[in-house]
Structure formats: structure tokens, C-alpha cells
Write a protein that holds these residues in place. Structure first.
Motif, PDB file in Angstrom:
ATOM      1  N   GLN A  53       2.453   6.286  -6.504  1.00  0.00           N
ATOM      2  CA  GLN A  53       1.131   5.728  -6.220  1.00  0.00           C
ATOM      3  C   GLN A  53       0.502   5.270  -7.524  1.00  0.00           C
ATOM      4  O   GLN A  53       0.677   5.899  -8.572  1.00  0.00           O
ATOM      5  CB  GLN A  53       0.229   6.766  -5.550  1.00  0.00           C
ATOM      6  N   ALA A  54      -0.233   4.150  -7.449  1.00  0.00           N
ATOM      7  CA  ALA A  54      -0.919   3.612  -8.627  1.00  0.00           C
ATOM      8  C   ALA A  54      -2.252   3.023  -8.183  1.00  0.00           C
ATOM      9  O   ALA A  54      -2.597   3.032  -7.004  1.00  0.00           O
ATOM     10  CB  ALA A  54      -0.059   2.553  -9.312  1.00  0.00           C
ATOM     11  N   VAL A  55      -3.014   2.524  -9.141  1.00  0.00           N
ATOM     12  CA  VAL A  55      -4.335   1.966  -8.838  1.00  0.00           C
ATOM     13  C   VAL A  55      -4.196   0.715  -7.977  1.00  0.00           C
ATOM     14  O   VAL A  55      -3.104   0.184  -7.799  1.00  0.00           O
ATOM     15  CB  VAL A  55      -5.097   1.644 -10.141  1.00  0.00           C
ATOM     16  N   GLU A  56      -5.331   0.251  -7.460  1.00  0.00           N
ATOM     17  CA  GLU A  56      -5.411  -0.967  -6.652  1.00  0.00           C
ATOM     18  C   GLU A  56      -4.607  -0.846  -5.361  1.00  0.00           C
ATOM     19  O   GLU A  56      -3.971  -1.801  -4.909  1.00  0.00           O
ATOM     20  CB  GLU A  56      -4.960  -2.191  -7.459  1.00  0.00           C
ATOM     21  N   ALA A  57      -4.642   0.363  -4.781  1.00  0.00           N
ATOM     22  CA  ALA A  57      -4.042   0.619  -3.462  1.00  0.00           C
ATOM     23  C   ALA A  57      -2.542   0.376  -3.422  1.00  0.00           C
ATOM     24  O   ALA A  57      -1.982   0.062  -2.375  1.00  0.00           O
ATOM     25  CB  ALA A  57      -4.740  -0.217  -2.392  1.00  0.00           C
ATOM     26  N   CYS A  64       1.316   1.648  -3.511  1.00  0.00           N
ATOM     27  CA  CYS A  64       2.081   2.856  -3.230  1.00  0.00           C
ATOM     28  C   CYS A  64       3.465   2.485  -2.720  1.00  0.00           C
ATOM     29  O   CYS A  64       3.701   1.362  -2.259  1.00  0.00           O
ATOM     30  CB  CYS A  64       1.357   3.750  -2.217  1.00  0.00           C
ATOM     31  N   ARG A  65       4.360   3.442  -2.806  1.00  0.00           N
ATOM     32  CA  ARG A  65       5.718   3.255  -2.294  1.00  0.00           C
ATOM     33  C   ARG A  65       6.243   4.602  -1.820  1.00  0.00           C
ATOM     34  O   ARG A  65       6.196   5.587  -2.569  1.00  0.00           O
ATOM     35  CB  ARG A  65       6.652   2.692  -3.372  1.00  0.00           C
ATOM     36  N   LEU A  66       6.714   4.642  -0.601  1.00  0.00           N
ATOM     37  CA  LEU A  66       7.312   5.843  -0.031  1.00  0.00           C
ATOM     38  C   LEU A  66       8.692   5.503   0.488  1.00  0.00           C
ATOM     39  O   LEU A  66       8.868   4.520   1.223  1.00  0.00           O
ATOM     40  CB  LEU A  66       6.462   6.367   1.125  1.00  0.00           C
ATOM     41  N   HIS A  67       9.670   6.305   0.089  1.00  0.00           N
ATOM     42  CA  HIS A  67      11.048   6.104   0.546  1.00  0.00           C
ATOM     43  C   HIS A  67      11.578   7.427   1.064  1.00  0.00           C
ATOM     44  O   HIS A  67      11.542   8.439   0.359  1.00  0.00           O
ATOM     45  CB  HIS A  67      11.928   5.598  -0.607  1.00  0.00           C
ATOM     46  N   LEU A  68      12.039   7.458   2.315  1.00  0.00           N
ATOM     47  CA  LEU A  68      12.564   8.667   2.932  1.00  0.00           C
ATOM     48  C   LEU A  68      13.917   8.390   3.559  1.00  0.00           C
ATOM     49  O   LEU A  68      14.143   7.319   4.141  1.00  0.00           O
ATOM     50  CB  LEU A  68      11.614   9.180   4.026  1.00  0.00           C
ATOM     51  N   GLU A  69      14.821   9.367   3.468  1.00  0.00           N
ATOM     52  CA  GLU A  69      16.134   9.263   4.101  1.00  0.00           C
ATOM     53  C   GLU A  69      16.427  10.541   4.878  1.00  0.00           C
ATOM     54  O   GLU A  69      16.055  11.636   4.455  1.00  0.00           O
ATOM     55  CB  GLU A  69      17.228   9.026   3.061  1.00  0.00           C
ATOM     56  N   MET A  70      17.103  10.378   6.032  1.00  0.00           N
ATOM     57  CA  MET A  70      17.424  11.530   6.875  1.00  0.00           C
ATOM     58  C   MET A  70      18.718  11.251   7.615  1.00  0.00           C
ATOM     59  O   MET A  70      19.003  10.105   8.008  1.00  0.00           O
ATOM     60  CB  MET A  70      16.294  11.797   7.865  1.00  0.00           C
ATOM     61  N   VAL A 121       5.885   0.099   1.474  1.00  0.00           N
ATOM     62  CA  VAL A 121       5.558  -0.438   0.153  1.00  0.00           C
ATOM     63  C   VAL A 121       4.275  -1.243   0.248  1.00  0.00           C
ATOM     64  O   VAL A 121       4.129  -2.085   1.134  1.00  0.00           O
ATOM     65  CB  VAL A 121       6.682  -1.346  -0.394  1.00  0.00           C
ATOM     66  N   SER A 122       3.348  -0.998  -0.671  1.00  0.00           N
ATOM     67  CA  SER A 122       2.118  -1.780  -0.737  1.00  0.00           C
ATOM     68  C   SER A 122       1.852  -2.188  -2.174  1.00  0.00           C
ATOM     69  O   SER A 122       1.882  -1.353  -3.081  1.00  0.00           O
ATOM     70  CB  SER A 122       0.920  -0.970  -0.214  1.00  0.00           C
ATOM     71  N   ASN A 123       1.593  -3.483  -2.360  1.00  0.00           N
ATOM     72  CA  ASN A 123       1.181  -3.972  -3.682  1.00  0.00           C
ATOM     73  C   ASN A 123      -0.324  -4.189  -3.744  1.00  0.00           C
ATOM     74  O   ASN A 123      -0.835  -4.808  -4.671  1.00  0.00           O
ATOM     75  CB  ASN A 123       1.912  -5.264  -4.029  1.00  0.00           C
ATOM     76  N   ASP A 180       6.583   0.997 -13.423  1.00  0.00           N
ATOM     77  CA  ASP A 180       7.090  -0.360 -13.295  1.00  0.00           C
ATOM     78  C   ASP A 180       6.418  -1.049 -12.101  1.00  0.00           C
ATOM     79  O   ASP A 180       6.536  -0.574 -10.962  1.00  0.00           O
ATOM     80  CB  ASP A 180       8.600  -0.315 -13.082  1.00  0.00           C
ATOM     81  N   PRO A 181       5.692  -2.151 -12.307  1.00  0.00           N
ATOM     82  CA  PRO A 181       5.029  -2.826 -11.189  1.00  0.00           C
ATOM     83  C   PRO A 181       5.999  -3.254 -10.089  1.00  0.00           C
ATOM     84  O   PRO A 181       5.609  -3.383  -8.930  1.00  0.00           O
ATOM     85  CB  PRO A 181       4.374  -4.051 -11.848  1.00  0.00           C
ATOM     86  N   GLY A 182       7.265  -3.448 -10.455  1.00  0.00           N
ATOM     87  CA  GLY A 182       8.253  -3.863  -9.469  1.00  0.00           C
ATOM     88  C   GLY A 182       8.487  -2.838  -8.376  1.00  0.00           C
ATOM     89  O   GLY A 182       8.984  -3.182  -7.296  1.00  0.00           O
ATOM     90  N   ILE A 183       8.127  -1.568  -8.645  1.00  0.00           N
ATOM     91  CA  ILE A 183       8.275  -0.523  -7.635  1.00  0.00           C
ATOM     92  C   ILE A 183       7.459  -0.857  -6.394  1.00  0.00           C
ATOM     93  O   ILE A 183       7.837  -0.495  -5.270  1.00  0.00           O
ATOM     94  CB  ILE A 183       7.855   0.844  -8.231  1.00  0.00           C
TER      95      ILE A 183
END
Length: 325
Positions: free
Chosen positions: A103-107, A109-115, A127-129, A286-289
Motif C-alpha cells: 500500500q502507498a499514498v494516493e489510494a 494498493c496491490r494484493l496478490h493471493l494464491e490458494m 491492483v489500484s494505481n 516501485d511504482p510499477g507494483i
């Protein structure tokens, strides 16, 4: 972000910070954590006879704590990363997944889950930029008619922000914020919008003092259903309560349970349990995340209109509330 029980159960894997983040133990002993989960979600700490005035005071205090935790997280200025342990239960089986959260500023975020469940493998990515939220569900099952099922959805956050401005609704209010935020802020906004919380007890979690908040559905949600079948499915699958563990020093959420009464035994089982570990404050990320580009041969499904519809409902409700005043 998302709505109702689906928002709480499915969109629930997210995470947090204010000023002080210390590194927690890594997910090196999942069986031990699962045992701790089982101990934590059993019991009914909030089910006791309470004077109505006392109950109302407890709910105000619990809701206030949740709101503070959400706002501290939303306005956090330091990038964070964390490892995620997710456990899903049915009355008879338990499944475990792992992942990563940023998570970073300006809303952003990135969440990655595997099951893995048997031979079936699933991957969820959100993923949100800050301008667009992408949601990807990728399921691979060699026994299914289609070996792979890939679903890609997008939400245009700028369109939502423009609507909120024109409708003069406050983006910080939980029933609005839950449609416009991803990651953990979206989860906490959904909880605040749909449930009433009480502080049930204080516990030590990984040698840190934590507050346990327990949430139950608000009585005035006014849910509407297209059929009796839809209503039955909704009430059968949604959790009976939610339990949230937040660190006492900075109101940073560390655990999250969706609890359902067991059909054959006393107590509850956890439809969904989340654990956040290896929480780190980062000096740089890294902003690319926070970027995502769908495969060229896949056509994303833009579902922004669904979120706009719910914002319209929130705007009308706000007008009705003002009229009552």
C-alpha cells in the motif's frame, strides 16, 4: 470495496498502518497460526445480557475505534508491505492460501493471493494505481471443462470521484468510501458501513496488546432481493459476525475473521480468516507494483456502472437523511 457479505468475505484480504509499524513473525509455522486462529474464533465474548443503554454506549465506542483505525490507515503516508495468510473454512474442511500486500499514498494498493484446493489452483489479484482498480481471478483446474477460467474486471475511480463531487457526497463517509477504495481501506469502510462493533476484550497477539472488536449486522440495512431464492442464498452464506484484532498502540488491524455458526456443533467456524505478518514500513516502493496491463487476447469487463449505481443510492440516502433533520 464491494457490497454486503460478498464485500466482507471475498474482498477481505487487506492491510494497514499509522505511525509505528514493527516487523512481525513471518509465516513460517502455518499450522501453529491455524491453531491460534481456532482458539481465537471460538466462543461468544459479546453474547451476554447487557443493559440497552450500556449496549448503545459500547456500540458507539466500538464504531468510533473502527472509524479511527480506517482514517489512520487511509491517511497513512508511508508505503508498507506485508505477507498474508488466508484460511477458508467450510463446516468440514479447511483450506490455506498465502500472498502479499502493498500500500502507498494516493489510494495505491496491490494484493496478490494464491490458494490450492486439490488439483485446482486459484490466484486473486487486486491492483489500484489510484485512478483504476483492476480485479483478476485466475482459476486453473485440470478436471474442469475449461482448464482455465480467467476473469478481469476494472473500475474507473476517476468517474466515481467525479460523480461524488457533482452529487456533493463526502468521499470519506464509509458508505461512499467503500465504493471508491481498494485494499484494506475498502474493507474497513465496508465493515463500518454495514456493521455495528463492540469492544469485547483485550488480548496479546504475538506479544503485542490488541483490541478485539466484534461486529454484527446493522438492523436498518434495508436489503432488497429479486426473489426468495436470492434472499435465502444471501442469508445462508453471509457471516453471522466479524471479529477484528487491532493493535492497541496505533489501531493497526492484524487479524480478521468472518464467523458463521456451525450447523452441527456449538460455536463458530471461520468462513474466512486473515493474518498479516512481516509488516514493514518502506522508504520507497516501485511504482510499477501498482500498475497492471491485461493480456492482449483478454477483454476486461468494466463494472464501473455497478459502483456508480450504488453511489447514486448513497447520494439519495444522504438527501433523505438531510430531509429528516
Amino acid at each position: 470495496m464491494a457490497v454486503g457479505a460478498a464485500a466482507i468475505c471475498v474482498g477481505a484480504a487487506f492491510f494497514w498502518l499509522h505511525q509505528r509499524i514493527e516487523q512481525s513473525p513471518a509465516i513460517t509455522e502455518p499450522q501453529r497460526l491455524m491453531q491460534q486462529f481456532a482458539q481465537a474464533w471460538q466462543g461468544n465474548p459479546a453474547e451476554k445480557a447487557v443493559d440497552p443503554d450500556e449496549l448503545a454506549l459500547e456500540i458507539r465506542e466500538g464504531n468510533s475505534l473502527l472509524r479511527q483505525a480506517r482514517l489512520l490507515l487511509t491517511h497513512n503516508t508511508s508505503p508498507i508491505s506485508a505477507s498474508v495468510l488466508q484460511i477458508i473454512q467450510t463446516p468440514d474442511e479447511t483450506f490455506r492460501g498465502t500472498g502479499k500486500y502493498w500500500q502507498a499514498v494516493e489510494a495505491r494498493c496491490r494484493l496478490h493471493l494464491e490458494m490450492e484446493i486439490g488439483e485446482t489452483k486459484g490466484r486473486m489479484l487486486q491492483v489500484s494505481n489510484g485512478q483504476v482498480i483492476w480485479m483478476v481471478r485466475d482459476i486453473v483446474s485440470p478436471r474442469a471443462r475449461e482448464d482455465r477460467k480467467l476473469q478481469i474486471e476494472r473500475v474507473d475511480l476517476q468517474r466515481l470521484a467525479d460523480f461524488a463531487r457533482d452529487a456533493e457526497i463526502t468521499p470519506q463517509e464509509p458508505n461512499v468510501a467503500r465504493e471508491m477504495q481498494g485494499g484494506l481501506p475498502g474493507l474497513l469502510s465496508t465493515l463500518e458501513s454495514l456493521m455495528d462493533f463492540r469492544l469485547t476484550k483485550r488480548v496479546a497477539l504475538n506479544q503485542e496488546a490488541c483490541i478485539v472488536l466484534e461486529g454484527e449486522w446493522k438492523s436498518d440495512l434495508g436489503e432488497e432481493f429479486e426473489s426468495d431464492f436470492a434472499a435465502d442464498v444471501y442469508f445462508t452464506t453471509r457471516p453471522d459476525k466479524v471479529r477484528l484484532f487491532i493493535r492497541e498502540g496505533d489501531l493497526f488491524p492484524l487479524r480478521y475473521f468472518c464467523l458463521k455458526k456451525h450447523p452441527d456443533k456449538s460455536g463458530y467456524y471461520a468462513q474466512l480468516a486473515m493474518e498479516l505478518t512481516e509488516v514493514k514500513r518502506l522508504t520507497h516502493v516501485d511504482p510499477g507494483i501498482f500498475s497492471y496491463r491485461p493480456p492482449e487476447d483478454e477483454v476486461p469487463n468494466d463494472i464501473t456502472h455497478e459502483y456508480l449505481t450504488r453511489l447514486e443510492v448513497a447520494a439519495r440516502k444522504g438527501e433523505d437523511d438531510e430531509t429528516v433533520k
